[in-house]
Scaffold this motif. Structure first.
Motif, PDB file in Angstrom:
ATOM      1  N   GLY A 107       0.793  -1.216   0.000  1.00  0.00           N
ATOM      2  CA  GLY A 107       0.000   0.000   0.000  1.00  0.00           C
ATOM      3  C   GLY A 107       0.825   1.265   0.000  1.00  0.00           C
ATOM      4  N   PHE A 108       0.124   2.372  -0.187  1.00  0.00           N
ATOM      5  CA  PHE A 108       0.687   3.707  -0.042  1.00  0.00           C
ATOM      6  C   PHE A 108       0.076   4.328   1.209  1.00  0.00           C
ATOM      7  CE2 PHE A 108       0.971   3.289  -4.737  1.00  0.00           C
ATOM      8  CZ  PHE A 108       2.327   3.514  -4.884  1.00  0.00           C
ATOM      9  N   ASN A 109       0.937   4.792   2.117  1.00  0.00           N
ATOM     10  CA  ASN A 109       0.477   5.473   3.331  1.00  0.00           C
ATOM     11  C   ASN A 109      -0.580   4.670   4.085  1.00  0.00           C
ATOM     12  OD1 ASN A 109       2.121   7.789   2.796  1.00  0.00           O
ATOM     13  ND2 ASN A 109       0.593   8.455   1.288  1.00  0.00           N
ATOM     14  N   GLY A 110      -0.364   3.361   4.138  1.00  0.00           N
ATOM     15  CA  GLY A 110      -1.264   2.505   4.901  1.00  0.00           C
ATOM     16  C   GLY A 110      -2.551   2.142   4.201  1.00  0.00           C
ATOM     17  N   ASP A 111      -2.742   2.596   2.964  1.00  0.00           N
ATOM     18  CA  ASP A 111      -3.945   2.255   2.196  1.00  0.00           C
ATOM     19  C   ASP A 111      -3.639   1.015   1.364  1.00  0.00           C
ATOM     20  OD1 ASP A 111      -6.052   2.047   0.362  1.00  0.00           O
ATOM     21  OD2 ASP A 111      -6.323   4.209   0.240  1.00  0.00           O
ATOM     22  N   HIS A 112      -4.368  -0.076   1.611  1.00  0.00           N
ATOM     23  CA  HIS A 112      -4.115  -1.352   0.934  1.00  0.00           C
ATOM     24  C   HIS A 112      -5.298  -1.765   0.067  1.00  0.00           C
ATOM     25  CE1 HIS A 112      -0.347  -2.176   3.125  1.00  0.00           C
ATOM     26  NE2 HIS A 112      -0.929  -1.507   4.098  1.00  0.00           N
ATOM     27  N   GLN A 113      -5.947  -0.784  -0.543  1.00  0.00           N
ATOM     28  CA  GLN A 113      -7.085  -1.092  -1.413  1.00  0.00           C
ATOM     29  C   GLN A 113      -6.698  -2.082  -2.510  1.00  0.00           C
ATOM     30  OE1 GLN A 113     -10.047   1.899  -2.737  1.00  0.00           O
ATOM     31  NE2 GLN A 113      -8.626   3.389  -1.822  1.00  0.00           N
ATOM     32  N   THR A 114      -7.659  -2.916  -2.851  1.00  0.00           N
ATOM     33  CA  THR A 114      -7.487  -3.832  -3.968  1.00  0.00           C
ATOM     34  C   THR A 114      -8.600  -3.578  -4.964  1.00  0.00           C
ATOM     35  OG1 THR A 114      -7.150  -6.152  -4.586  1.00  0.00           O
ATOM     36  CG2 THR A 114      -8.826  -5.697  -2.902  1.00  0.00           C
ATOM     37  N   VAL A 115      -8.627  -4.378  -6.002  1.00  0.00           N
ATOM     38  CA  VAL A 115      -9.695  -4.309  -6.988  1.00  0.00           C
ATOM     39  C   VAL A 115     -10.371  -5.667  -7.046  1.00  0.00           C
ATOM     40  CG1 VAL A 115      -8.159  -4.899  -8.921  1.00  0.00           C
ATOM     41  CG2 VAL A 115     -10.298  -3.680  -9.373  1.00  0.00           C
ATOM     42  N   SER A 116     -11.664  -5.653  -7.176  1.00  0.00           N
ATOM     43  CA  SER A 116     -12.432  -6.878  -7.339  1.00  0.00           C
ATOM     44  C   SER A 116     -12.948  -6.928  -8.772  1.00  0.00           C
ATOM     45  CB  SER A 116     -13.599  -6.904  -6.351  1.00  0.00           C
ATOM     46  OG  SER A 116     -14.361  -8.086  -6.495  1.00  0.00           O
ATOM     47  N   GLY A 117     -12.971  -8.121  -9.341  1.00  0.00           N
ATOM     48  CA  GLY A 117     -13.472  -8.276 -10.702  1.00  0.00           C
ATOM     49  C   GLY A 117     -14.703  -9.145 -10.739  1.00  0.00           C
ATOM     50  N   PRO A 118     -15.778  -8.732 -10.058  1.00  0.00           N
ATOM     51  CA  PRO A 118     -16.952  -9.609  -9.972  1.00  0.00           C
ATOM     52  C   PRO A 118     -17.512  -9.951 -11.350  1.00  0.00           C
ATOM     53  CG  PRO A 118     -17.168  -7.698  -8.520  1.00  0.00           C
ATOM     54  CD  PRO A 118     -16.007  -7.444  -9.416  1.00  0.00           C
ATOM     55  N   ASP A 119     -17.934 -11.190 -11.496  1.00  0.00           N
ATOM     56  CA  ASP A 119     -18.677 -11.589 -12.671  1.00  0.00           C
ATOM     57  C   ASP A 119     -20.156 -11.628 -12.318  1.00  0.00           C
ATOM     58  OD1 ASP A 119     -16.299 -11.771 -14.019  1.00  0.00           O
ATOM     59  OD2 ASP A 119     -16.107 -13.929 -13.743  1.00  0.00           O
ATOM     60  N   LEU A 120     -21.007 -11.640 -13.336  1.00  0.00           N
ATOM     61  CA  LEU A 120     -22.427 -11.375 -13.131  1.00  0.00           C
ATOM     62  C   LEU A 120     -23.311 -12.421 -13.797  1.00  0.00           C
ATOM     63  CD1 LEU A 120     -22.322  -7.581 -14.124  1.00  0.00           C
ATOM     64  CD2 LEU A 120     -22.202  -8.512 -11.793  1.00  0.00           C
ATOM     65  N   TRP A 121     -24.526 -12.542 -13.257  1.00  0.00           N
ATOM     66  CA  TRP A 121     -25.634 -13.173 -13.968  1.00  0.00           C
ATOM     67  C   TRP A 121     -26.526 -12.036 -14.458  1.00  0.00           C
ATOM     68  CZ3 TRP A 121     -24.118 -17.696 -14.920  1.00  0.00           C
ATOM     69  CH2 TRP A 121     -23.624 -18.570 -13.965  1.00  0.00           C
ATOM     70  N   VAL A 122     -26.617 -11.885 -15.768  1.00  0.00           N
ATOM     71  CA  VAL A 122     -27.511 -10.866 -16.314  1.00  0.00           C
ATOM     72  C   VAL A 122     -28.800 -11.562 -16.743  1.00  0.00           C
ATOM     73  CG1 VAL A 122     -26.423 -11.010 -18.607  1.00  0.00           C
ATOM     74  CG2 VAL A 122     -27.799  -9.021 -18.006  1.00  0.00           C
ATOM     75  N   LEU A 123     -29.933 -11.018 -16.318  1.00  0.00           N
ATOM     76  CA  LEU A 123     -31.251 -11.562 -16.634  1.00  0.00           C
ATOM     77  C   LEU A 123     -31.860 -10.703 -17.729  1.00  0.00           C
ATOM     78  CD1 LEU A 123     -30.546 -12.750 -13.832  1.00  0.00           C
ATOM     79  CD2 LEU A 123     -32.953 -12.578 -13.241  1.00  0.00           C
ATOM     80  N   LEU A 124     -32.226 -11.336 -18.827  1.00  0.00           N
ATOM     81  CA  LEU A 124     -32.613 -10.594 -20.023  1.00  0.00           C
ATOM     82  C   LEU A 124     -34.115 -10.650 -20.249  1.00  0.00           C
ATOM     83  CD1 LEU A 124     -29.579 -11.891 -22.039  1.00  0.00           C
ATOM     84  CD2 LEU A 124     -29.897  -9.569 -21.182  1.00  0.00           C
TER      85      LEU A 124
END
Length: 433
Positions: free
Chosen positions: A303-320
């Motif tokens: 992290g930078f300055n104690g910030d340890h953010q990450t990224v999530s790559g959620p996948d989805l169910w799309v209902l059409l």
């Protein structure tokens, strides 16, 4: 299961102009399931987006649901040979009127799917007490939401964390990474782990220009306090964005401690073979790590300055929406059942993915999962560091390609961080909306 490559190649070539294809039709403001009769005989088509093993599990769950609801038949298929191609198939299906009731989708497609006018508005549905929407991680809920409207249900959650080879650290006489590491700590370790004599690198990074290249940069940008967009205007070429990319550039160009993967497909196998000391990756890597049999562990991102953010790559169910309330309502009921804590244990946990809901952490299935998959507990805990989502806007995929190309240039010494990000911002202006 989430694909670590995140290539999205076909969709990027098409620039994902689903709204142009369909003119935004089908989104009349009327609830697609209004008048739903739960006893009506219905046949649903479900594009699972899964590989062979997971597809077999999906078929079993569809049969299990049918046994509980004999009036609902669910026809399953992967939908495409690889999940990356699903958006292209959906686009063609929208134009020809031959699209499924439920489809797997990468989270980065949410904005374009919303713009198509074919995705059901699920806002009221997911906010019913029975659905328990808040049990799903915030970043995944954000990814499923476009302009305040829920257009899909998260199918899978993940995040990026630091995976390291304990044997290489021991050999170099280095202390193991911790959840408190800074990026300076990471850089220093990468230099000490690098050994040209044995062709061993401290770390690795994709320079294919794909989403795998781009989304690895976003945590560093967010940790610096930067933004991807300011409204619809690209904001990543800021001082924070330059500082984030410089953090990577010094390792690739100055230190030569970073293996540059042109394909997305080499850096994890190299880590598994003991040729790379640290990688930034997600829980999908655990299967190959287990098979490789190396001694590894997982920590939060530096992290930078104690910030340890990450990224999530959620996948989805799309209902059409097919303009049939019984199909729309049955699809909702199936996905509510599919994403319940009880069924998710038979789906995501059984396939080695993180649990979808926080309540699963207290289940015997989760205890068995963390025992079977070393490092999975850390990835689950790291969901708390996924505080932001990638933009859910149409045009994100092309923006991502522009940024990915910029990163690749910089890490290969072909441009400065400021020049490359400025060029990507210029190319991306007016793309998103």
């Amino acid at each position: 299961m989430t694909d670590p490559k995140r290539a999205l190649a076909a969709g990027l070539v098409l620039t994902l102009s689903l709204s142009a294809c369909m003119g935004g039709t089908g989104d009349s403001g009327k609830d697609a399931a209004a008048g739903y009769d739960p006893n009506a005989t219905v046949e649903l088509t479900w594009w699972t987006g899964q590989t062979e093993v997971a597809e077999a599990t999906a078929e079993k769950l569809a049969a299990e649901y049918h046994a509980l609801h004999p009036n609902v038949t669910i026809k399953t298929s992967p939908g495409a040979s690889v999940a990356d191609e699903l958006l292209t198939k959906l686009s063609a299906g929208f134009a020809g009127g031959t699209y499924p009731d439920i489809s797997y989708a990468f989270g980065s497609w949410a904005g374009d799917l919303a713009a198509s006018g074919k995705a059901q508005d699920l806002t009221e549905f997911v906010n019913t007490p029975e659905f328990k929407w808040t049990e799903i991680p915030e970043a995944a809920r954000q990814t499923a939401t476009v302009d305040g409207k829920v257009v899909a249900v998260p199918a899978l959650v993940d995040n990026l964390a630091l995976i390291y080879n304990k044997e290489l650290f021991d050999k170099a006489g280095l202390a193991y990474p911790t959840d408190q590491w800074s990026w300076d700590d990471f850089r220093n370790a990468a230099k000490k782990l690098t050994d040209p004599a044995t062709n061993t690198y401290g770390t690795a990074y994709s320079v294919s220009g794909s989403e795998d290249t781009t989304w690895h940069l976003w945590p560093l940008l967010w940790q610096q306090g930067g933004k991807i967009l300011d409204g619809n205007t690209p904001a990543f070429a800021s001082p924070q964005g330059v500082a984030a990319l410089e953090t990577l550039r010094v390792m690739a160009v100055d230190d030569k401690s970073m293996y540059l993967d042109q394909t997305d497909e080499k850096y994890l196998p190299l880590f598994n073979s003991g040729r790379v000391g640290m990688v930034i990756s997600g829980p999908w890597a655990l299967l190959e790590l287990k098979e490789a049999g190396i001694a590894y562990d997982v920590t939060a991102l530096p992290g930078f300055n104690g910030d340890h953010q990450t990224v999530s790559g959620p996948d989805l169910w799309v209902l059409l929406d097919h303009q049939d309330p019984n199909r729309a309502g049955a699809a909702r009921d199936f996905i509510a059942w599919m994403t319940s804590a009880e069924t998710d244990a038979k789906w995501n946990l059984a396939l080695g993915n993180l649990p979808l809901r926080s309540t699963e952490a207290h289940s015997p299935e989760f205890a068995a999962y963390t025992k079977e998959w070393p490092g999975s507990q850390k990835f689950f805990d790291n969901l708390a560091n996924a505080k932001q989502a990638r933009p859910t806007v149409s045009g994100y995929a092309q923006l991502s390609r522009n940024v990915g190309d910029a990163i690749a240039k910089v890490l290969q010494g072909a441009a400065t961080s400021q020049e490359a990000l400025d060029e990507a911002a210029k190319k991306s202006a007016g793309l998103v909306g």
